[in-house]
Enzyme design. Sequence first.
Site, short mmCIF file in Angstrom:
data_model
loop_
_atom_site.label_atom_id
_atom_site.label_comp_id
_atom_site.label_asym_id
_atom_site.label_seq_id
_atom_site.Cartn_x
_atom_site.Cartn_y
_atom_site.Cartn_z
N HIS A 94 -11.66 3.29 5.32
CA HIS A 94 -10.50 3.50 4.72
C HIS A 94 -9.42 4.35 5.29
CE1 HIS A 94 -7.49 4.68 1.35
NE2 HIS A 94 -7.82 3.42 0.82
N GLU A 165 -5.66 -3.59 3.86
CA GLU A 165 -4.84 -2.45 3.09
C GLU A 165 -4.02 -1.83 3.95
OE1 GLU A 165 -7.65 -0.96 -0.31
OE2 GLU A 165 -7.24 0.35 1.15
P1 PGA Z 1 -3.77 2.77 -4.60
O1 PGA Z 1 -4.82 2.92 -3.50
O2 PGA Z 1 -3.86 1.73 -5.19
O3 PGA Z 1 -3.72 4.03 -5.35
O4 PGA Z 1 -2.50 2.43 -3.73
C1 PGA Z 1 -5.40 1.67 -2.86
C2 PGA Z 1 -6.41 1.93 -1.91
O5 PGA Z 1 -6.39 2.85 -1.07
O6 PGA Z 1 -7.40 1.02 -1.86
#
Ligand code: PGA
Length: 253
Positions: A94, A165
């Site tokens: 992440h 992402e």
């Molecule tokens: P968020 O986070 O929906 O709060 O933007 C998404 C993620 O980091 O997977």
Amino acid sequence: MRPLIGTSWKMNLTATEAGAWFDEFLPLAGAVTDRELFVLPPFTAIWVARERLAGTTIAWGAQDVSPDEAGAHTGDVAASMLADLGCTIVEIGHSERRRDHGETPDLIARKARAVLRWGMRPLLCVGEPRPAPVDETLTFLLRDMEASLEGVSADELQRVIVAYEPWWAIGQGAVAADPAMVGQVHRALAEWLGRRAGADPPPVIYGGSVDADAAPALLAEPGVEGLFVGRYALDARNFARLATAGIGQEVAR
Ligand code: PGA
């Protein structure tokens, strides 16, 4: 295929609060079968997920893992420990871990292999730091994905989940990326994964400011095989809304 809809709570919700989340969520969406749902609590609440989700079709897992098997690694959590808690999905790579802990593709690949060794599915997050033309973004993403999956065999790749992402679309103040752009990226990632994995390429899901408004257009985009939700899902009713919306619709591949 059934859309994969999951949430990571990040560093939110104590074990007690997790219990309250499941109390709210399960009566609303605990019986959903048209979606593959998963919940990734912080380490300290995984046992609560196991208690509440055992006997449902909803999977649970973790947000990180050590690349090492066991031993002198104070504060780290091994893949074997997560497998023992019934985790089936473990998030790796992440952007917040890359940012806060300096995680590199090489370390992420070691984590992927640890997760696979213990029979679980690595959920690999890839994203570009800032908006850029799609071809530039893809060059960056494919290079990162290749390095982050180093040493993962074609067979093992079929157990991976990739989350696209974009870093700039994540978190407070951000908005979800444009669905048409997301679709273009997903289809290119799927093609690359398909070439490597053979017949059964892993699913590519989207994360970054997903909410009930953004979800339908994203899910309608061919190549978007699911959604990964952060802050919006901290309210269990919101996650239930996403888990049950438009039930019956297949995801275009
Ligand atoms: P968020 O986070 O929906 O709060 O933007 C998404 C993620 O980091 O997977």
